[in-house]
Write a protein that holds these residues in place. Structure first.
Motif, PDB file in Angstrom:
ATOM      1  N   LEU A 172       0.837  -1.204   0.000  1.00 56.88           N
ATOM      2  CA  LEU A 172       0.000   0.000   0.000  1.00 56.88           C
ATOM      3  C   LEU A 172       0.872   1.254   0.000  1.00 56.88           C
ATOM      4  N   ALA A 173       1.909   1.256   0.834  1.00 58.94           N
ATOM      5  CA  ALA A 173       2.809   2.410   0.889  1.00 58.94           C
ATOM      6  C   ALA A 173       3.473   2.640  -0.467  1.00 58.94           C
ATOM      7  N   ILE A 174       3.897   1.560  -1.105  1.00 56.15           N
ATOM      8  CA  ILE A 174       4.531   1.678  -2.422  1.00 56.15           C
ATOM      9  C   ILE A 174       3.534   2.236  -3.434  1.00 56.15           C
ATOM     10  N   THR A 175       2.310   1.720  -3.387  1.00 56.55           N
ATOM     11  CA  THR A 175       1.270   2.166  -4.308  1.00 56.55           C
ATOM     12  C   THR A 175       0.937   3.641  -4.117  1.00 56.55           C
ATOM     13  N   SER A 176       0.823   4.066  -2.867  1.00 57.72           N
ATOM     14  CA  SER A 176       0.347   5.421  -2.610  1.00 57.72           C
ATOM     15  C   SER A 176       1.435   6.483  -2.624  1.00 57.72           C
ATOM     16  N   ARG A 177       2.666   6.140  -2.250  1.00 56.28           N
ATOM     17  CA  ARG A 177       3.686   7.190  -2.186  1.00 56.28           C
ATOM     18  C   ARG A 177       5.061   6.774  -2.710  1.00 56.28           C
ATOM     19  N   GLY A 178       5.140   5.604  -3.325  1.00 59.77           N
ATOM     20  CA  GLY A 178       6.419   5.154  -3.874  1.00 59.77           C
ATOM     21  C   GLY A 178       6.766   5.868  -5.167  1.00 59.77           C
ATOM     22  N   VAL A 179       8.060   6.035  -5.391  1.00 58.79           N
ATOM     23  CA  VAL A 179       8.552   6.641  -6.631  1.00 58.79           C
ATOM     24  C   VAL A 179       9.440   5.605  -7.317  1.00 58.79           C
ATOM     25  N   GLY A 203      13.941  -0.180  -9.238  1.00 61.23           N
ATOM     26  CA  GLY A 203      13.431  -0.207  -7.875  1.00 61.23           C
ATOM     27  C   GLY A 203      12.474   0.921  -7.589  1.00 61.23           C
ATOM     28  N   VAL A 204      12.195   1.059  -6.302  1.00 62.54           N
ATOM     29  CA  VAL A 204      11.268   2.093  -5.845  1.00 62.54           C
ATOM     30  C   VAL A 204      11.828   2.703  -4.567  1.00 62.54           C
ATOM     31  N   VAL A 205      11.637   3.991  -4.426  1.00 67.37           N
ATOM     32  CA  VAL A 205      11.970   4.689  -3.190  1.00 67.37           C
ATOM     33  C   VAL A 205      10.645   5.013  -2.521  1.00 67.37           C
ATOM     34  N   VAL A 206      10.534   4.638  -1.256  1.00 72.89           N
ATOM     35  CA  VAL A 206       9.276   4.832  -0.538  1.00 72.89           C
ATOM     36  C   VAL A 206       9.568   5.121   0.930  1.00 72.89           C
ATOM     37  N   ASP A 207       8.757   5.982   1.514  1.00 67.25           N
ATOM     38  CA  ASP A 207       8.844   6.236   2.942  1.00 67.25           C
ATOM     39  C   ASP A 207       8.000   5.181   3.652  1.00 67.25           C
ATOM     40  N   LEU A 208       8.659   4.349   4.458  1.00 67.33           N
ATOM     41  CA  LEU A 208       7.957   3.305   5.205  1.00 67.33           C
ATOM     42  C   LEU A 208       7.884   3.680   6.673  1.00 67.33           C
ATOM     43  N   ASP A 209       6.791   3.309   7.291  1.00 65.98           N
ATOM     44  CA  ASP A 209       6.634   3.470   8.724  1.00 65.98           C
ATOM     45  C   ASP A 209       7.631   2.550   9.426  1.00 65.98           C
ATOM     46  N   VAL A 210       8.158   2.990  10.541  1.00 72.54           N
ATOM     47  CA  VAL A 210       9.161   2.183  11.250  1.00 72.54           C
ATOM     48  C   VAL A 210       8.591   0.834  11.676  1.00 72.54           C
ATOM     49  N   VAL A 211       7.298   0.742  11.898  1.00 72.24           N
ATOM     50  CA  VAL A 211       6.677  -0.537  12.265  1.00 72.24           C
ATOM     51  C   VAL A 211       6.783  -1.520  11.105  1.00 72.24           C
ATOM     52  N   GLN A 212       6.591  -1.034   9.892  1.00 72.80           N
ATOM     53  CA  GLN A 212       6.716  -1.891   8.711  1.00 72.80           C
ATOM     54  C   GLN A 212       8.164  -2.335   8.519  1.00 72.80           C
ATOM     55  N   ILE A 213       9.091  -1.439   8.748  1.00 72.15           N
ATOM     56  CA  ILE A 213      10.507  -1.785   8.638  1.00 72.15           C
ATOM     57  C   ILE A 213      10.865  -2.834   9.683  1.00 72.15           C
ATOM     58  N   ALA A 214      10.381  -2.646  10.904  1.00 72.55           N
ATOM     59  CA  ALA A 214      10.655  -3.611  11.973  1.00 72.55           C
ATOM     60  C   ALA A 214      10.080  -4.978  11.634  1.00 72.55           C
ATOM     61  N   ALA A 215       8.879  -5.027  11.061  1.00 69.82           N
ATOM     62  CA  ALA A 215       8.268  -6.304  10.693  1.00 69.82           C
ATOM     63  C   ALA A 215       9.113  -7.022   9.640  1.00 69.82           C
TER      64      ALA A 215
END
Length: 100
Positions: free
Chosen positions: A70-77, A82-94
């Motif tokens: 969802l994050a990639i779809t909504s705000r990924g470039v 590849g893609v650059v995307v801002d991920l929530d730290v909770v997603q990174i931790a998972a």
């Protein structure tokens, strides 16, 4: 009882960290970004029924993958491979937990 107290302290630490850390910009290769988007796009059946702890954990990881999609779809470039995307730290931790 002691573990419950530990959880309370851990939650208090999280409450202090939450306003300090939100999203982190990361770069993901297309080979993992596209399946994450596909996980977000797919239809899941309603209701899970009874499941073991292992099945619950697997479903939880699948949900985390879908949220990354969802994050990639909504705000990924997208940028070439590849893609650059801002991920929530909770997603990174998972994702880091799943890699272990």
């Amino acid at each position: 009882m002691r573990y419950q107290q530990d959880r309370t302290v851990l939650a208090a630490i999280g409450a202090h960290l939450d306003p300090q850390i939100s999203r982190i910009s990361v770069r993901l290769p297309r080979s993992v970004a596209e399946p994450a988007v596909a996980a977000w796009d797919r239809e899941e059946p309603d209701g899970t029924g009874e499941e073991s702890r292992e099945e619950y954990d697997l479903r939880d990881d699948a949900a985390e993958l879908a949220l990354i999609g969802l994050a990639i779809t909504s705000r990924g470039v997208w940028d070439g491979e590849g893609v650059v995307v801002d991920l929530d730290v909770v997603q990174i931790a998972a994702a880091l937990r799943a890699a272990r």
